[in-house]
Write a protein that holds these residues in place. Structure first.
Motif, PDB file in Angstrom:
ATOM      1  N   LYS A  23      87.648  88.864 -16.258  1.00 26.78           N
ATOM      2  CA  LYS A  23      88.427  89.757 -15.388  1.00 26.78           C
ATOM      3  C   LYS A  23      89.907  89.389 -15.358  1.00 26.78           C
ATOM      4  O   LYS A  23      90.711  90.091 -14.747  1.00 26.78           O
ATOM      5  N   VAL A  24      90.269  88.301 -16.025  1.00 23.47           N
ATOM      6  CA  VAL A  24      91.658  87.823 -15.982  1.00 23.47           C
ATOM      7  C   VAL A  24      92.616  88.882 -16.502  1.00 23.47           C
ATOM      8  O   VAL A  24      93.705  89.089 -15.954  1.00 23.47           O
ATOM      9  N   LYS A  25      92.221  89.593 -17.553  1.00 27.39           N
ATOM     10  CA  LYS A  25      93.115  90.585 -18.170  1.00 27.39           C
ATOM     11  C   LYS A  25      93.490  91.698 -17.208  1.00 27.39           C
ATOM     12  O   LYS A  25      94.535  92.339 -17.370  1.00 27.39           O
TER      13      LYS A  25
ATOM     14  N   LEU B 275      92.339  78.809  -9.007  1.00 26.61           N
ATOM     15  CA  LEU B 275      92.272  78.126 -10.303  1.00 26.61           C
ATOM     16  C   LEU B 275      91.441  76.855 -10.148  1.00 26.61           C
ATOM     17  O   LEU B 275      91.837  75.945  -9.413  1.00 26.61           O
ATOM     18  N   ASP B 276      90.296  76.820 -10.830  1.00 25.11           N
ATOM     19  CA  ASP B 276      89.368  75.705 -10.583  1.00 25.11           C
ATOM     20  C   ASP B 276      88.714  75.152 -11.849  1.00 25.11           C
ATOM     21  O   ASP B 276      87.827  74.313 -11.777  1.00 25.11           O
ATOM     22  N   ARG B 277      89.160  75.634 -13.044  1.00 23.20           N
ATOM     23  CA  ARG B 277      88.537  75.142 -14.272  1.00 23.20           C
ATOM     24  C   ARG B 277      89.459  75.440 -15.450  1.00 23.20           C
ATOM     25  O   ARG B 277      90.271  76.370 -15.396  1.00 23.20           O
ATOM     26  N   LEU B 278      89.311  74.633 -16.500  1.00 28.32           N
ATOM     27  CA  LEU B 278      90.205  74.752 -17.654  1.00 28.32           C
ATOM     28  C   LEU B 278      90.027  76.068 -18.401  1.00 28.32           C
ATOM     29  O   LEU B 278      90.990  76.632 -18.913  1.00 28.32           O
ATOM     30  N   SER B 279      88.792  76.565 -18.472  1.00 21.07           N
ATOM     31  CA  SER B 279      88.579  77.839 -19.180  1.00 21.07           C
ATOM     32  C   SER B 279      89.368  78.964 -18.522  1.00 21.07           C
ATOM     33  O   SER B 279      89.883  79.861 -19.208  1.00 21.07           O
TER      34      SER B 279
ATOM     35  N   ALA C 267      92.197  78.484 -16.765  1.00 23.79           N
ATOM     36  CA  ALA C 267      93.606  78.191 -17.060  1.00 23.79           C
ATOM     37  C   ALA C 267      93.979  78.715 -18.451  1.00 23.79           C
ATOM     38  O   ALA C 267      95.043  79.318 -18.640  1.00 23.79           O
ATOM     39  N   GLU C 268      93.099  78.498 -19.417  1.00 22.32           N
ATOM     40  CA  GLU C 268      93.358  78.942 -20.790  1.00 22.32           C
ATOM     41  C   GLU C 268      93.515  80.461 -20.853  1.00 22.32           C
ATOM     42  O   GLU C 268      94.429  80.978 -21.518  1.00 22.32           O
ATOM     43  N   GLU C 269      92.640  81.172 -20.173  1.00 21.22           N
ATOM     44  CA  GLU C 269      92.688  82.631 -20.231  1.00 21.22           C
ATOM     45  C   GLU C 269      93.889  83.179 -19.452  1.00 21.22           C
ATOM     46  O   GLU C 269      94.533  84.149 -19.891  1.00 21.22           O
ATOM     47  N   LEU C 270      94.200  82.588 -18.321  1.00 23.97           N
ATOM     48  CA  LEU C 270      95.384  82.997 -17.573  1.00 23.97           C
ATOM     49  C   LEU C 270      96.639  82.796 -18.416  1.00 23.97           C
ATOM     50  O   LEU C 270      97.508  83.671 -18.478  1.00 23.97           O
ATOM     51  N   ASP C 271      96.734  81.654 -19.068  1.00 24.94           N
ATOM     52  CA  ASP C 271      97.899  81.342 -19.895  1.00 24.94           C
ATOM     53  C   ASP C 271      98.006  82.312 -21.069  1.00 24.94           C
ATOM     54  O   ASP C 271      99.096  82.800 -21.399  1.00 24.94           O
ATOM     55  N   ARG C 272      96.876  82.606 -21.682  1.00 25.56           N
ATOM     56  CA  ARG C 272      96.862  83.509 -22.839  1.00 25.56           C
ATOM     57  C   ARG C 272      97.322  84.917 -22.447  1.00 25.56           C
ATOM     58  O   ARG C 272      98.161  85.522 -23.136  1.00 25.56           O
TER      59      ARG C 272
ATOM     60  N   VAL D 122     102.480  82.917 -14.344  1.00 23.47           N
ATOM     61  CA  VAL D 122     101.588  83.180 -13.215  1.00 23.47           C
ATOM     62  C   VAL D 122     101.634  82.001 -12.247  1.00 23.47           C
ATOM     63  O   VAL D 122     101.453  80.852 -12.648  1.00 23.47           O
ATOM     64  N   ASP D 123     101.894  82.311 -10.989  1.00 22.87           N
ATOM     65  CA  ASP D 123     101.843  81.293  -9.938  1.00 22.87           C
ATOM     66  C   ASP D 123     100.395  81.102  -9.508  1.00 22.87           C
ATOM     67  O   ASP D 123      99.723  82.065  -9.117  1.00 22.87           O
ATOM     68  N   CYS D 124      99.923  79.868  -9.587  1.00 18.34           N
ATOM     69  CA  CYS D 124      98.527  79.565  -9.284  1.00 18.34           C
ATOM     70  C   CYS D 124      98.416  78.514  -8.181  1.00 18.34           C
ATOM     71  O   CYS D 124      99.285  77.647  -8.034  1.00 18.34           O
ATOM     72  N   PHE D 125      97.338  78.590  -7.457  1.00 20.92           N
ATOM     73  CA  PHE D 125      96.929  77.535  -6.534  1.00 20.92           C
ATOM     74  C   PHE D 125      95.682  76.883  -7.122  1.00 20.92           C
ATOM     75  O   PHE D 125      94.748  77.582  -7.519  1.00 20.92           O
ATOM     76  N   ILE D 126      95.670  75.576  -7.184  1.00 16.88           N
ATOM     77  CA  ILE D 126      94.465  74.870  -7.613  1.00 16.88           C
ATOM     78  C   ILE D 126      93.506  74.819  -6.428  1.00 16.88           C
ATOM     79  O   ILE D 126      93.864  74.344  -5.349  1.00 16.88           O
ATOM     80  N   GLN D 127      92.290  75.340  -6.629  1.00 15.42           N
ATOM     81  CA  GLN D 127      91.308  75.330  -5.550  1.00 15.42           C
ATOM     82  C   GLN D 127      90.568  74.003  -5.533  1.00 15.42           C
ATOM     83  O   GLN D 127      89.997  73.578  -6.536  1.00 15.42           O
ATOM     84  N   VAL D 128      90.580  73.368  -4.363  1.00 17.71           N
ATOM     85  CA  VAL D 128      89.932  72.074  -4.187  1.00 17.71           C
ATOM     86  C   VAL D 128      88.849  72.209  -3.119  1.00 17.71           C
ATOM     87  O   VAL D 128      89.088  72.757  -2.037  1.00 17.71           O
ATOM     88  N   ASN D 129      87.674  71.729  -3.428  1.00 19.48           N
ATOM     89  CA  ASN D 129      86.552  71.768  -2.482  1.00 19.48           C
ATOM     90  C   ASN D 129      86.593  70.497  -1.634  1.00 19.48           C
ATOM     91  O   ASN D 129      85.846  69.553  -1.855  1.00 19.48           O
TER      92      ASN D 129
END
Length: 228
Positions: A84-86, A98-102, A104-109, A118-125
């Motif tokens: 759904k990133v696109k 943002l909670d996983r490298l996959s 991050a890769e798709e957002l960056d692409r 893209v401004d991101c927040f890293i989600q921490v549990n």
């Protein structure tokens, strides 16, 4: 109760929380979470002065985005599937989950294709609840280091969701923990720039979150109501 009255009441509660904690009111931003209301109500929220709109599923957000578009600043606040990133990049100014490298890769692409950042927040549990998404706190440092490989992503801050508690005061350690993680990340200098923001606090606990340093609160029912 009408929307303007709800906005007025929430504003008074935010101001009181800032006063109690010695913070400036302008340092706290409000996201109107419209996932439970109609497009018409979301449009009313924007017309009432709520500039920042939060949605957690593209399927539900699409009609609202098509109707309101650039009249609002859009925040994606839910778990984001890579497929759904696109749809999200280029429409939502902030991604809070943002909670996983996959991801991050798709957002960056997708951002690179559009020539944007893209401004991101890293989600921490922070709470450790198994039903919550997000990195474990001890994973944050290594994850942030990996994000330096993605030039189209900028970490605006950290995000967490506290457990739903009958007593909002019981959420305080979670919010305090997220602020500590942000401060530790900045001290480490991992990203090469200051991470300023804390996205934390919802309708049932936003005052405690503000007292503990929230710079973005995500308010749904208490602000825009609930339909259906």
């Amino acid at each position: 109760m009408g929307m303007l009255e709800r906005i007025r009441q929430v504003e008074a509660r935010i101001a009181d929380a800032c006063a109690r904690s010695g913070r400036n009111r302008e340092d706290v931003n409000v996201i109107a979470v419209t996932k439970y209301v109609s497009t018409e109500t979301a449009r009313e929220a924007v017309a009432s002065g709520l500039r920042h709109i939060g949605e957690n599923r593209w399927q539900d957000a699409e009609a609202k985005w098509l109707s309101i578009g650039p009249d609002a600043v859009w925040h994606f606040i839910g778990h984001l599937q890579t497929n759904k990133v696109k749809y999200v990049v280029g429409k939502f100014a902030y991604v809070h989950s943002l909670d996983r490298l996959s991801l991050a890769e798709e957002l960056d692409r997708c951002a690179a294709k559009l020539g944007i950042t893209v401004d991101c927040f890293i989600q921490v549990n922070v709470s450790g609840e198994q039903t919550k998404y997000g990195l474990a706190p001890e994973q944050l440092g290594a994850f942030a280091k990996r994000l330096t490989d993605f030039p189209r992503l900028r970490v605006a801050g950290l995000m967490t969701m506290a457990p739903f508690e009958a007593e909002a005061e019981e959420t305080r350690p979670v919010f305090r923990g997220l602020k500590r993680l942000r401060d530790d990340l900045n001290r480490a200098g991992t990203l090469g720039y200051e991470v300023k923001h804390l996205s934390m606090g919802m309708s049932n606990d936003f005052e405690v979150a503000i007292e503990e340093g929230a710079t973005w609160v995500r308010l749904g029912t208490v602000l825009v109501g609930k339909e259906g």
